[in-house]
Motif scaffolding. Structure first.
Motif, short mmCIF file in Angstrom:
data_model
loop_
_atom_site.label_atom_id
_atom_site.label_comp_id
_atom_site.label_asym_id
_atom_site.label_seq_id
_atom_site.Cartn_x
_atom_site.Cartn_y
_atom_site.Cartn_z
N VAL A 184 0.75 -1.18 -0.03
CA VAL A 184 -0.02 0.06 -0.06
C VAL A 184 0.94 1.32 -0.04
CG1 VAL A 184 -1.75 1.19 1.28
CG2 VAL A 184 -1.84 -1.13 1.30
N ASP A 185 0.96 2.15 -1.12
CA ASP A 185 1.59 3.51 -1.30
C ASP A 185 0.82 4.44 -0.50
OD1 ASP A 185 -0.32 3.61 -3.14
OD2 ASP A 185 1.28 3.48 -4.62
N ILE A 186 1.32 5.63 -0.40
CA ILE A 186 0.82 6.90 0.01
C ILE A 186 -0.45 7.25 -0.57
CG2 ILE A 186 0.90 9.21 0.85
CD1 ILE A 186 3.97 8.62 1.80
N PRO A 187 -0.46 7.31 -2.21
CA PRO A 187 -1.54 7.61 -2.94
C PRO A 187 -2.71 6.74 -2.77
CG PRO A 187 0.50 7.73 -4.08
CD PRO A 187 0.85 7.07 -2.90
N THR A 188 -2.31 5.31 -2.44
CA THR A 188 -3.41 4.45 -2.35
C THR A 188 -3.99 4.58 -1.17
OG1 THR A 188 -2.23 2.94 -3.87
CG2 THR A 188 -4.30 2.19 -2.44
N ALA A 189 -3.39 4.76 0.03
CA ALA A 189 -3.89 4.95 1.33
C ALA A 189 -4.65 6.45 1.19
CB ALA A 189 -2.45 5.11 2.33
N ILE A 190 -4.55 7.41 0.73
CA ILE A 190 -5.22 8.56 0.68
C ILE A 190 -6.41 8.25 -0.02
CG2 ILE A 190 -5.49 10.81 -0.27
CD1 ILE A 190 -2.30 11.13 0.05
N LEU A 191 -6.39 7.42 -0.90
CA LEU A 191 -7.80 7.04 -2.12
C LEU A 191 -8.39 6.09 -0.98
CD1 LEU A 191 -9.10 7.22 -4.50
CD2 LEU A 191 -8.00 5.30 -5.20
N LEU A 192 -7.98 5.32 -0.22
CA LEU A 192 -8.88 4.38 0.60
C LEU A 192 -9.38 5.42 1.67
CD1 LEU A 192 -9.73 1.79 1.84
CD2 LEU A 192 -7.75 1.72 3.20
N SER A 193 -8.87 6.35 2.27
CA SER A 193 -9.46 7.19 3.23
C SER A 193 -10.59 7.83 2.79
CB SER A 193 -8.43 8.09 3.73
OG SER A 193 -7.45 7.57 4.26
N ILE A 194 -10.39 8.26 1.42
CA ILE A 194 -11.73 9.06 0.72
C ILE A 194 -12.77 8.19 0.27
CG2 ILE A 194 -12.36 10.35 -1.52
CD1 ILE A 194 -9.60 11.12 -1.67
N VAL A 195 -12.36 6.82 -0.02
CA VAL A 195 -13.61 5.89 -0.28
C VAL A 195 -14.02 5.40 1.05
CG1 VAL A 195 -13.60 3.66 -1.16
CG2 VAL A 195 -12.32 5.02 -2.43
N ALA A 196 -13.35 5.11 1.82
CA ALA A 196 -13.80 4.80 3.10
C ALA A 196 -15.07 5.91 3.91
CB ALA A 196 -12.93 4.51 4.31
N ALA A 197 -14.54 6.88 3.52
CA ALA A 197 -15.37 8.23 4.08
C ALA A 197 -16.73 8.34 3.28
CB ALA A 197 -14.79 9.27 3.92
N ILE A 198 -16.58 8.04 2.10
CA ILE A 198 -17.68 7.83 1.10
C ILE A 198 -18.75 6.79 1.54
CG2 ILE A 198 -18.57 7.85 -1.10
CD1 ILE A 198 -16.21 9.24 -2.15
N ALA A 244 -14.37 -1.29 -0.54
CA ALA A 244 -13.09 -0.91 -0.16
C ALA A 244 -12.10 -1.94 -0.50
CB ALA A 244 -13.21 -0.51 1.16
N CYS A 245 -12.37 -3.14 -0.38
CA CYS A 245 -11.55 -4.23 -0.73
C CYS A 245 -11.14 -4.25 -2.42
CB CYS A 245 -11.93 -5.67 -0.28
SG CYS A 245 -11.69 -5.89 1.25
N SER A 246 -12.11 -3.81 -3.07
CA SER A 246 -12.29 -3.95 -4.63
C SER A 246 -10.99 -2.67 -5.01
CB SER A 246 -13.29 -3.49 -5.27
OG SER A 246 -13.79 -2.15 -4.83
N LEU A 247 -10.73 -2.01 -4.27
CA LEU A 247 -9.55 -0.85 -4.59
C LEU A 247 -8.20 -1.65 -4.75
CD1 LEU A 247 -9.94 2.05 -2.24
CD2 LEU A 247 -10.42 2.05 -4.69
#
Length: 410
Positions: A321-335, A354-357
């Protein structure tokens, strides 16, 4: 004639509701320990209490929001916009906390096949489509199925329309709102008895034996929720109020979080939060809308659950998991959290999304959902306590902050 000492029942009635709830909690634990078979039979009491809350919540929200908007006077400030901002900020911040904690303390799962009959959304677009369909739901259907997004939409629409009606119509609507509120207060008075039944039956039936294999995962989940409740949320409130936030934070956790912990439903806790908002002296025009809204979109606990369980699966499968993916996960999890239903276990159904990411197939993702149900005795209770108490906290912070700002400018 000498005055006799008050009976035990009268003494209990004089205690605060929170104190009565704590007594019910202790009594439930004691009954589960010393008479587990008797404790199992108290499940009906808990079910009656939760069912009563769920029954009054939809009609209360519909009538109260409609009456508040219909009787709103021009020039009154409702502060909904800053509250909405705090809701979204708090949910995203919770997801970020969960990403950091999962990176520092990675969890591993024993993934196996579990027969869990659930249906998960297929993507973010499906969640957004579901939200839109909820908004345009039939009002009768929305009330029957406790679709609070649809209820809010119809209540707001009817409230705006009735603002142009005669004074008598608006007065009747206000009287109807007061009548429903009295019924809700009566139901809330039975909270100590309901929580007694919920605690006694849950401990006697499930216990905590099933949680032993997931101690680390639970520690990360509960640790994140405690950090958000006691550190992150106070920081946000301090930023808004510029003063010590902890008296307000502790009040919301004590008087809203305790009941939400045991009912495990943000929707069922709406009447409790409305009553607390009134005792805090907040604007009724504001909290009658923001509290039901918070039960549908203010889901910090859900964001934590989705993020931690998803990253546990990612770590188990050895996915980087890289930083951009972690940020994207945070956004997706919030949505995703905003789209979670306000019922027990609602956030778990959004984990596959979220797992589909990370390209995790649904077969494995559903096993992670099953793990969530196993630890749900504590996870879902803590999640709901955080979600529901934060609804009142951010509503109060926005109301008090805007009032103080207006006083400074006056």
């Amino acid at each position: 004639m000498t005055a006799s000492s008050p009976s035990l029942w009268l003494r209990l009635q004089r205690l605060s509701l929170v104190t009565q709830i704590i007594i019910g909690l202790i009594a439930g634990i004691a009954l589960a320990l010393f008479a587990p078979e008797v404790a199992k039979s108290t499940a009906f009491i808990g079910k009656v209490f939760v069912s009563a809350l769920k029954a009054v919540a939809p009609i209360l929200v519909f009538v109260l929001v409609m009456a508040s908007i219909a009787n709103h006077k021009h020039g009154q400030e409702t502060h909904i916009r800053p509250i909405l901002f705090l809701y979204l900020l708090g949910t995203f911040a919770a997801a970020v906390v969960a990403v950091v904690a999962s990176t520092l303390f990675p969890s591993s799962l024993v993934l196996a096949t579990h027969d869990v009959a659930v249906t998960a959304p297929g993507g973010i677009s499906e969640v957004l489509q579901s939200l839109l369909l909820s908004v345009v739901d039939n009002p009768v259907s929305a009330l029957m199925n406790a679709n609070f997004i649809g209820i809010l939409a119809w209540a707001i629409g009817m409230g705006v329309a009735i603002r142009h009606a005669g004074d008598t119509t608006r007065e009747v609507l206000g009287d109807l709102s007061n009548g429903v509120t009295l019924i809700v207060r009566l139901v809330i008075r039975f909270a100590p008895l309901g929580i007694f039944g919920l605690v006694a039956s849950t401990l006697a039936t499930s216990g905590f034996g099933a949680l032993i294999g997931y101690v680390h995962l639970l520690a990360v989940l509960l640790g994140c929720m405690l950090f958000v409740a006691l550190v992150m949320n106070p920081v946000i409130v301090f930023w808004k109020l510029r003063r010590n936030p902890y008296p307000l934070v502790i009040t919301c956790l004590r008087e809203s979080g305790i009941t939400a912990f045991f009912t495990r439903s943000s929707a069922a806790n709406i009447p409790v939060n409305l009553e607390l908002s009134k005792r805090l002296g907040l604007h009724e025009d504001t909290y009658s809308v923001s509290i039901p809204l918070g039960a549908t979109i203010n889901m910090a606990g859900a964001a934590i659950t989705i993020t931690v369980l998803t990253l546990a699966a990612v770590h188990t499968l050895g996915i980087a998991v890289d930083i951009p993916t972690a940020i994207l996960l945070s956004i997706v999890a919030a949505i995703c959290a905003c789209g979670a239903s306000g019922v027990a276990g609602g956030s778990l159904l959004l984990i596959p999304l979220a797992c589909s990411l990370f390209g995790i197939p649904s077969e494995i993702a559903m096993q992670v959902v099953a793990v969530g149900f196993i630890i749900g005795v504590l996870q879902d209770s803590a999640e709901t306590a955080l979600n529901s108490s934060t609804d009142v906290l951010f509503t109060a912070a926005a109301c008090l902050g805007e009032d103080e700002k207006a006083q400074r400018l006056a």
